[in-house]
Design an enzyme around this catalytic site. Structure first.
Site, PDB file in Angstrom:
ATOM      1  N   CYS A 226       0.824  -1.227   0.000  1.00 60.61           N
ATOM      2  CA  CYS A 226       0.000   0.000   0.000  1.00 60.61           C
ATOM      3  C   CYS A 226       0.853   1.269   0.000  1.00 60.61           C
ATOM      4  O   CYS A 226       0.367   2.342  -0.346  1.00 60.61           O
ATOM      5  CB  CYS A 226      -0.951   0.007   1.188  1.00 60.61           C
ATOM      6  SG  CYS A 226      -2.120  -1.359   1.138  1.00 60.61           S
TER       7      CYS A 226
ATOM      8  N   HIS B 114      -3.339   7.530   1.953  1.00 57.28           N
ATOM      9  CA  HIS B 114      -3.741   6.198   1.497  1.00 57.28           C
ATOM     10  C   HIS B 114      -5.163   5.964   1.989  1.00 57.28           C
ATOM     11  O   HIS B 114      -5.487   6.246   3.142  1.00 57.28           O
ATOM     12  CB  HIS B 114      -2.783   5.157   2.068  1.00 57.28           C
ATOM     13  CG  HIS B 114      -3.224   3.747   1.832  1.00 57.28           C
ATOM     14  ND1 HIS B 114      -3.660   3.307   0.603  1.00 57.28           N
ATOM     15  CD2 HIS B 114      -3.315   2.682   2.672  1.00 57.28           C
ATOM     16  CE1 HIS B 114      -3.998   2.035   0.705  1.00 57.28           C
ATOM     17  NE2 HIS B 114      -3.801   1.637   1.938  1.00 57.28           N
TER      18      HIS B 114
ATOM     19  N   ASN C 255     -10.103   0.142  -0.373  1.00 58.71           N
ATOM     20  CA  ASN C 255      -8.637   0.178  -0.319  1.00 58.71           C
ATOM     21  C   ASN C 255      -8.088  -0.434  -1.615  1.00 58.71           C
ATOM     22  O   ASN C 255      -8.227  -1.633  -1.834  1.00 58.71           O
ATOM     23  CB  ASN C 255      -8.177  -0.609   0.911  1.00 58.71           C
ATOM     24  CG  ASN C 255      -6.666  -0.580   1.088  1.00 58.71           C
ATOM     25  OD1 ASN C 255      -5.920  -0.196   0.189  1.00 58.71           O
ATOM     26  ND2 ASN C 255      -6.220  -0.989   2.260  1.00 58.71           N
TER      27      ASN C 255
END
Ligand code: UT7
Length: 323
Positions: A114, A250, A280
Site C-alpha cells: 500500500c 492512502h 482500499n
C-alpha cells in the site's frame, strides 16, 4: 538553480463493475452498516474477469498523458507500483511500456504494497534530480480482488481494484519551498511486522495465496506511523501541518484518515477522501485520490500537498510536494 520533479499530468481508471456493500450481505455475516461505520467504505470497483493490472495501468497512463498534453514518446521512464502484477515476470511496467508504444527509456515495477506509490514517487524524483530521466510516468495499479479470500469477512469487504498515474517532469526551481514539484520524502519499513499483513502464498511456495490481516494491529500502527512520517517529511523542509493545503492519504479506512489528520492538526476539509467510493486499492489509492481530487477542483496548481501511506512489510512513508 535546483532541479525539481514537477507534476505535469494526472489520470486514473476504475473498472466498470461497482460492488455496493449490500452485495456482501447475501453471502457473508456482515452488513452495510458495519462496513460503513468501521471503514467508511460504501462501494468498490472490481476488475472484469480477465482484466489485468497492466490493462488498468495503461488506461490510467493514457489519461495522465492526455492531461499533460504529452505522447508516450515524451516519457523517459515508467515506474509502476503494484503487488498484483499480471505475471511473475516481465514487470507490468514493461507491459504498459509496450502497450503505450514506447520503445525507448526504461520501465520497472516497485513492490511496497500500500506504500508502493510513495516509494515509486520517491524513486522517480531521484531519477529526475540525478538527471537520469526528464519525464517519468509513475503509476499505481492493483487487482487486489484476485488475492482476496471472498469468504473472509474481515478483509474481503475492504479492498477494490483500480489504477492512477502521475507524470513528473524536470523543471528548474529556486530551491525554496515555494518551488513547484516534490519538496521532500520520508521512507520507512520494519520487517518485524510481516505477520500482521501479508499474502500467504507466492512464487517460491507455488501458490497464489490470499491476503491475511490483523486489522486491529495494522490500525494501531497506521495512525501513529502515518502522522509521524508526514510530520517528518514536512520538518525536512521546515514546514508543519499548518502549511498544508491538502493531505492525500492512502485510502484504507476513514477512521485512520481522520485520526492521522487530527494528529497533524488538520481539519477534514483539507483531506481528499475517496475511500467511500474505491475501498482500499493499495498502491493505486493515492494516485486515484490525486486524480479525483484534481477533477473535483480540490487540488490546484501551487497547493502544498502531503501524501502518506502504510501497508504490508510494514512499509510506510510520505511525500510533500507543491502541485
Ligand atoms: O492498506 C493496508 C492497511 N490496512 C489497513 O489500514 C486496515 C487497518 N484496519 C482496519 O481498517 C480496521 O481494523 C478494520 C476495518 C479491518 C476492522 O475494524 P475494527 O474496528 O478494528 O474491528 P475489529 O477487527 O476489532 O473487529 C470487531 C468485530 C469482531 O468481532 P468480535 O471479535 O468483537 O466479536 C470481528 O469479528 O467485528 C467483527 N467483524 C465483522 N463484523 C461484521 C470483522 N469483520 C466484519 C464484517 N462484518 N465484515
Amino acid at each position: 538553480m535546483t532541479i525539481r520533479a514537477v507534476v505535469a499530468g494526472v489520470g486514473h481508471y476504475l473498472p466498470d463493475r461497482i460492488v455496493p456493500n449490500s452485495e456482501f450481505e447475501a453471502t457473508l455475516d456482515t452488513s452495510d452498516d458495519w462496513i460503513k461505520s468501521r471503514s467508511g467504505i460504501e462501494r468498490r470497483h472490481i476488475a472484469a474477469p480477465g482484466q489485468t493490472t497492466s490493462d488498468m495501468a495503461t488506461r490510467a497512463a493514457r489519461a495522465a498523458l492526455d492531461d499533460a498534453g504529452l505522447e508516450s514518446t515524451d516519457i523517459d521512464a515508467i515506474i509502476l507500483a503494484t503487488s498484483t502484477a499480471d505475471f511473475t515476470f516481465p514487470s507490468a511496467a514493461t507491459m504498459v511500456q509496450a502497450e503505450l508504444g514506447m520503445t525507448k527509456g526504461f520501465a520497472f515495477d516497485v513492490q511496497a504494497v500500500c506504500a508502493g506509490f510513495i516509494y515509486a514517487l520517491t524513486n522517480a524524483n531521484a531519477l529526475i534530480v540525478s538527471g537520469q530521466a526528464k519525464r517519468v510516468l509513475v503509476i499505481g495499479a492493483e487487482t487486489f480482488s484476485r488475492i482476496i479470500d471472498w469468504n473472509d469477512r474481515s478483509t474481503c469487504v475492504l479492498f477494490g481494484d483500480g489504477a492512477g498515474a502521475l507524470i513528473l517532469e524536470s523543471a528548474e526551481g529556486d530551491g525554496t519551498v515555494a518551488d513547484r514539484g516534490i519538496l521532500s520524502a520520508d521512507l520507512n519499513s520494519d520487517g518485524r511486522f510481516r505477520d500482521i499483513l501479508y499474502v500467504d502464498g507466492g512464487v517460491s511456495t507455488q501458490t497464489t495465496g490470499f491476503l491475511r490481516m490483523e486489522g486491529r494491529e495494522v490500525f494501531r500502527h497506521a495512525v501513529e506511523k502515518l502522522a509521524s512520517t508526514a510530520t517528518t517529511a514536512l520538518e525536512k523542509i521546515g514546514l508543519t501541518g499548518a502549511d498544508v493545503d491538502w493531505v492525500v492519504p492512502h485510502q484504507a479506512n476513514i477512521r485512520i484518515i481522520a485520526g492521522t489528520a487530527k494528529k497533524l492538526g488538520l481539519p477534514m476539509e483539507r483531506v481528499v477522501v475517496t475511500v467511500q467510493d474505491h475501498g482500499n486499492t493499495s498502491a493505486a489509492s493515492i494516485p486515484l485520490a490525486l486524480s479525483v481530487g484534481k477533477q473535483r477542483g480540490q487540488i490546484k496548481t501551487g497547493d502544498l500537498v502531503v501524501t502518506e501511506a502504510i501497508g504490508g512489510g510494514l512499509a510506510w512513508g510520505a511525500v510533500a510536494l507543491r502541485w
